[in-house]
Scaffold this motif. Structure first.
Motif, PDB file in Angstrom:
ATOM      1  N   VAL A  19     -10.307 -29.033  -2.998  1.00  0.00           N
ATOM      2  CA  VAL A  19      -9.659 -29.520  -4.209  1.00  0.00           C
ATOM      3  C   VAL A  19      -9.401 -28.328  -5.116  1.00  0.00           C
ATOM      4  CG1 VAL A  19      -9.901 -31.017  -6.213  1.00  0.00           C
ATOM      5  CG2 VAL A  19     -10.896 -31.707  -4.028  1.00  0.00           C
ATOM      6  N   HIS A  20      -8.212 -28.265  -5.684  1.00  0.00           N
ATOM      7  CA  HIS A  20      -7.878 -27.200  -6.631  1.00  0.00           C
ATOM      8  C   HIS A  20      -8.025 -27.766  -8.039  1.00  0.00           C
ATOM      9  CE1 HIS A  20      -6.131 -23.462  -7.951  1.00  0.00           C
ATOM     10  NE2 HIS A  20      -5.336 -24.141  -8.746  1.00  0.00           N
ATOM     11  N   ASP A  21      -9.240 -27.623  -8.600  1.00  0.00           N
ATOM     12  CA  ASP A  21      -9.539 -28.185  -9.913  1.00  0.00           C
ATOM     13  C   ASP A  21     -10.831 -27.531 -10.405  1.00  0.00           C
ATOM     14  OD1 ASP A  21      -9.422 -29.728 -12.183  1.00  0.00           O
ATOM     15  OD2 ASP A  21      -9.567 -31.647 -11.168  1.00  0.00           O
ATOM     16  N   ASN A  22     -11.304 -27.954 -11.534  1.00  0.00           N
ATOM     17  CA  ASN A  22     -12.562 -27.467 -12.078  1.00  0.00           C
ATOM     18  C   ASN A  22     -13.690 -27.828 -11.112  1.00  0.00           C
ATOM     19  OD1 ASN A  22     -15.168 -28.137 -13.567  1.00  0.00           O
ATOM     20  ND2 ASN A  22     -14.079 -26.832 -15.025  1.00  0.00           N
ATOM     21  N   PRO A  23     -14.436 -26.844 -10.595  1.00  0.00           N
ATOM     22  CA  PRO A  23     -15.441 -27.148  -9.576  1.00  0.00           C
ATOM     23  C   PRO A  23     -16.573 -28.052 -10.065  1.00  0.00           C
ATOM     24  CG  PRO A  23     -15.516 -24.818 -10.185  1.00  0.00           C
ATOM     25  CD  PRO A  23     -14.331 -25.419 -10.864  1.00  0.00           C
ATOM     26  N   SER A  25     -16.589 -30.467 -12.486  1.00  0.00           N
ATOM     27  CA  SER A  25     -16.188 -31.868 -12.616  1.00  0.00           C
ATOM     28  C   SER A  25     -15.830 -32.470 -11.262  1.00  0.00           C
ATOM     29  CB  SER A  25     -15.022 -32.018 -13.600  1.00  0.00           C
ATOM     30  OG  SER A  25     -13.893 -31.306 -13.153  1.00  0.00           O
ATOM     31  N   THR A  26     -15.210 -31.686 -10.379  1.00  0.00           N
ATOM     32  CA  THR A  26     -14.866 -32.180  -9.050  1.00  0.00           C
ATOM     33  C   THR A  26     -16.122 -32.514  -8.255  1.00  0.00           C
ATOM     34  OG1 THR A  26     -12.822 -30.908  -9.031  1.00  0.00           O
ATOM     35  CG2 THR A  26     -13.675 -31.605  -6.899  1.00  0.00           C
ATOM     36  N   THR A  55     -21.347 -22.071 -11.142  1.00  0.00           N
ATOM     37  CA  THR A  55     -21.107 -23.447 -10.686  1.00  0.00           C
ATOM     38  C   THR A  55     -22.408 -24.086 -10.242  1.00  0.00           C
ATOM     39  OG1 THR A  55     -18.847 -22.936 -10.005  1.00  0.00           O
ATOM     40  CG2 THR A  55     -19.856 -24.898  -9.045  1.00  0.00           C
TER      41      THR A  55
END
Length: 71
Positions: A19-23, A25-26, A55
């Motif tokens: 997923v390409h997003d904030n690690p 919250s993902t 993270t």
């Protein structure tokens, strides 16, 4: 890494998701459906990384699933 795990434990259910997003919250969302959450480190060493990367540090206590941090 997934291929290595599958070679040792061929029957182990393993799901990979990119997923390409904030690690943080993902991972928090994904952990609600997971049995365990595995996070890789940057291999900077204990002193340089301050024990865990940012993270890992941010999610280690907040995820619902157990967290495993691997180098």
């Amino acid at each position: 890494m997934a291929a290595r795990v599958r070679s040792y434990r061929p029957g182990l259910p393993l799901e990979l998701t990119m997923v390409h997003d904030n690690p943080v919250s993902t991972l928090a969302v994904a952990s609600t459906h997971a049995c365990v959450t595995v996070i890789g480190s940057h291999r900077r060493g204990v002193i340089a990384a301050g024990f865990f990367g940012s993270t890992a540090r941010d999610v280690a206590l907040d995820l619902r699933a157990p967290v495993v941090i691997v180098p």
